[in-house]
Design an enzyme around this catalytic site. Structure first.
Site, short mmCIF file in Angstrom:
data_model
loop_
_atom_site.label_atom_id
_atom_site.label_comp_id
_atom_site.label_asym_id
_atom_site.label_seq_id
_atom_site.Cartn_x
_atom_site.Cartn_y
_atom_site.Cartn_z
N THR A 520 8.58 -6.14 -3.24
CA THR A 520 7.49 -5.90 -2.29
C THR A 520 7.53 -6.89 -1.14
O THR A 520 8.24 -7.90 -1.18
CB THR A 520 6.13 -5.98 -2.99
OG1 THR A 520 5.89 -7.35 -3.37
CG2 THR A 520 6.07 -5.10 -4.21
N CYS A 521 6.70 -6.64 -0.13
CA CYS A 521 6.67 -7.50 1.04
C CYS A 521 5.77 -8.71 0.84
O CYS A 521 5.59 -9.52 1.75
CB CYS A 521 6.18 -6.71 2.26
SG CYS A 521 4.46 -6.18 2.13
N ASP A 522 5.19 -8.88 -0.34
CA ASP A 522 4.31 -10.01 -0.61
C ASP A 522 5.14 -11.21 -1.06
O ASP A 522 5.94 -11.11 -1.99
CB ASP A 522 3.30 -9.64 -1.71
CG ASP A 522 2.23 -10.70 -1.90
OD1 ASP A 522 2.33 -11.76 -1.25
OD2 ASP A 522 1.30 -10.47 -2.68
N ASN A 559 2.52 -1.40 -2.06
CA ASN A 559 3.56 -0.92 -1.16
C ASN A 559 3.96 0.52 -1.45
O ASN A 559 5.01 0.99 -1.00
CB ASN A 559 4.82 -1.80 -1.21
CG ASN A 559 4.71 -3.05 -0.36
OD1 ASN A 559 5.55 -3.92 -0.42
ND2 ASN A 559 3.67 -3.17 0.46
#
Length: 578
Positions: A520-522, A559
């Site tokens: 994910t982009c986290d 996401n």
């Protein structure tokens, strides 16, 4: 009029080139401008103060030069120190030595050339060639500064290309081992051999490909085996499997076929158990906080035992039919538990005494007490202490109110082994069994095992989808992470073992310390830092055993990514044979 592809490509390339140049220029300005400003400020300050106090032009020049060097290099070394803290977060002498070494490498040679050769020569040439001496000095200084910064920047890039600034593995092996996440080598080797034996004739990569992403291989045979073993170790105790650990229909069916009982904490869990063909009298509703609708649904399904832990919930229980009973949840002090479940739920002793008095006055049927020593409790002492304390409280209140308690719920908390070998549920059961045996025929004893039943029943299989070298070393990005199967890392501070798929064929050998992250982009989606792994490539598998408990049930669709696909171990093996 049409534009040729070549012209279009060229027109697109110009903005990209300009953007790269601006980005590069911005980097060097940010890196060196603070040093230059600090040096200039100290030069002017020291020079003017010296001139004011001594009136000596030579003294002013010397003082200004020394102060400029101090200001410039003080800021430069602070910037290097901050940069290297990302590589050596633990600080200490290693951080200091790296800072000094990189500073000398970046500025040492160019400073010597600048001081002894370039700057005097360029100042001399400027004064000689230009008609105005002041202009010549300024021109010479600018030329010398340009050469100085070109040389420093070149040295910086050389140290970067050599890997000195962002080493993949820090040179100090002892420091690496100390900073790495603890992984017991014996436990890792044990799990590697178990996985190699279990999946010797199974193509896990094919299972991953068929699912189109990460998979969790579920073996319900393990569920049956662990349930039977714990039931044999605690004869006479009704084991209510805690559905919240893993609510997959195949797991519920396996426990139901063992004539098992269930512990639910919500209406959806209740429906799932009922769909497995379980009757309400085999279900315990253990959530101390519940709505009227939830308890009514459970009561209508035949559930007759509910848990409360405060005055408001006890008064709600007045609306239950007379054949329903409540258990008062007690708080347990267990600081060694991985998750202290008594911070949110549970009544202390005095509150419990008042609740029993209220129940007697209000006509609420209190059948007994429940407690939970905390999730992943790795010592038998909290179980023994909680049982002894609860039995003493029960005896006191029976005498005080002239009543008889008929139920003792000892909860869950039986651990699973992740990176360390913990005492098994059977071993803990053997230690508490002598305390429970005298209750036979007088008190019904319940337990709520969850993790110990299903933790070893699922194996996570993920694939490497990205590789990057960063200031703290090599990073591998998997197609599963903290918002998927590894949610237990974030929600429970559990740290599963991670084994490369290729290790199932042979031991790892000399490891590298890497970071494994989710897709994910986290930036919080990091599964493990400084973890020992062999070299991996995109497409390689990473396997984690002991992934049955609190993984899929706490996963999300962050996401828009769906959770890992659960596949039965039997079907994976059958597909491999075909």
């Amino acid at each position: 009029m049409t534009t040729s592809p070549v012209a279009l490509s060229a027109s697109n390339e110009r903005p990209r080139t300009l953007g790269r140049l601006l980005t590069s220029a911005r980097f060097w300005v940010v890196r060196y401008l603070p040093c230059e400003l600090a040096g200039t400020v100290l030069l002017l300050t020291a020079g003017l103060l010296t001139l004011q106090r001594t009136g000596s032009v030579l003294g002013t020049a010397v003082a200004g030069t020394i102060a400029e060097s101090i200001g410039f290099y003080a800021v430069a070394f602070v910037l290097i120190l901050l940069e290297q803290r990302r590589v050596v977060p633990d600080g200490g002498w290693r951080l200091l030595s790296r800072t000094v070494g990189l500073g000398v490498a970046e500025f040492g040679p160019v400073e010597l050339l600048d001081t002894l050769l370039a700057r005097p020569a360029l100042l001399f040439v400027g004064v000689t060639l230009l008609p105005n001496p002041a202009v010549g000095l300024v021109a010479g200084k600018i030329a010398a500064d340009v050469l100085f910064y070109v040389g420093a920047a070149t040295a910086y890039r050389l140290t970067e290309l050599a890997g000195w600034r962002t080493p993949r593995v820090p040179a100090d092996a002892d420091a690496v081992a100390a900073a790495a996440e603890p992984v017991a080598p014996a436990m890792r080797e044990l799990r590697r051999r178990q996985l190699a034996e279990r999946y010797a004739h199974t193509d896990l990569a094919a299972a991953h490909d068929r699912a189109g992403g990460p998979v969790l291989v579920l073996d319900t045979g393990v569920v049956r085996e662990r349930y039977r073993a714990l039931r044999a170790a605690l004869p006479g105790v009704r084991l209510h499997y805690a559905v919240k650990a893993l609510d997959h229909p195949a797991v519920l069916a396996a426990v139901a076929e063992e004539d098992g009982c269930f512990d639910v904490a919500s209406e959806p869990e209740l429906r799932a158990v009922l769909d497995a063909g379980v009757s309400g009298d085999q279900i315990l509703f253990s959530n101390p906080i519940a709505t009227f609708v939830e308890r009514f649904a459970a009561m209508s399904a035949g559930v007759r035992t509910f848990v409360v832990d405060n005055h408001v919930e006890l008064l709600k229980a007045r609306d239950l039919p007379s054949d329903c009973a409540v258990l008062i949840r007690l708080a347990v002090d267990n600081p060694d538990a991985h998750i202290d479940l008594s911070t949110k739920f549970g009544a202390d002793r005095r509150t419990a005494e008042r609740l029993v008095a209220t129940a007697v006055a209000q006509g609420v049927n209190v059948a007994g007490f429940s407690f939970h020593v905390g999730s992943q409790s790795t010592s038998v002492a909290p179980f023994r202490q909680a049982i002894a304390d609860t039995l003493q409280l029960m005896a006191l209140l029976e005498t005080r109110h002239g009543i008889r308690f008929t139920v003792l719920d000892i909860g869950g908390g039986f651990p699973a082994s992740y990176r360390d070998l913990e005492p098994s549920a059977v071993e803990i059961a053997a230690a508490i069994r002598p305390l429970l045996e005298p209750l036979a025929g007088r008190v019904t004893v319940l337990a709520e095992p969850g993790r110990c039943i299903v933790a070893d029943a699922m194996t996570a299989v993920a694939a490497v989808v990205g590789v990057a070298d960063r200031p703290d070393g090599r990073w591998y990005y998997l197609d599963d992470g903290l918002y998927g199967s590894y949610s237990n890392v974030m929600t429970e501070d559990v740290h599963p073992l991670l084994i490369a798929g290729r290790e199932l064929d042979q031991p790892m050998g000399e490891p590298s310390w890497v970071t494994l992250a989710g897709p994910t982009c986290d930036s919080a989606d990091v599964i493990a830092r400084r973890y020992p792994m062999p070299e991996l490539h995109v497409g390689d598998l990473v396997i984690a055993p002991t992934m049955g408990a609190y993984t899929t049930v706490t996963a999300s669709r962050f996401n828009g990514r769906p959770p890992a696909t659960i596949v039965p171990a039997r079907s994976v093996a059958a597909a491999t044979v075909r």
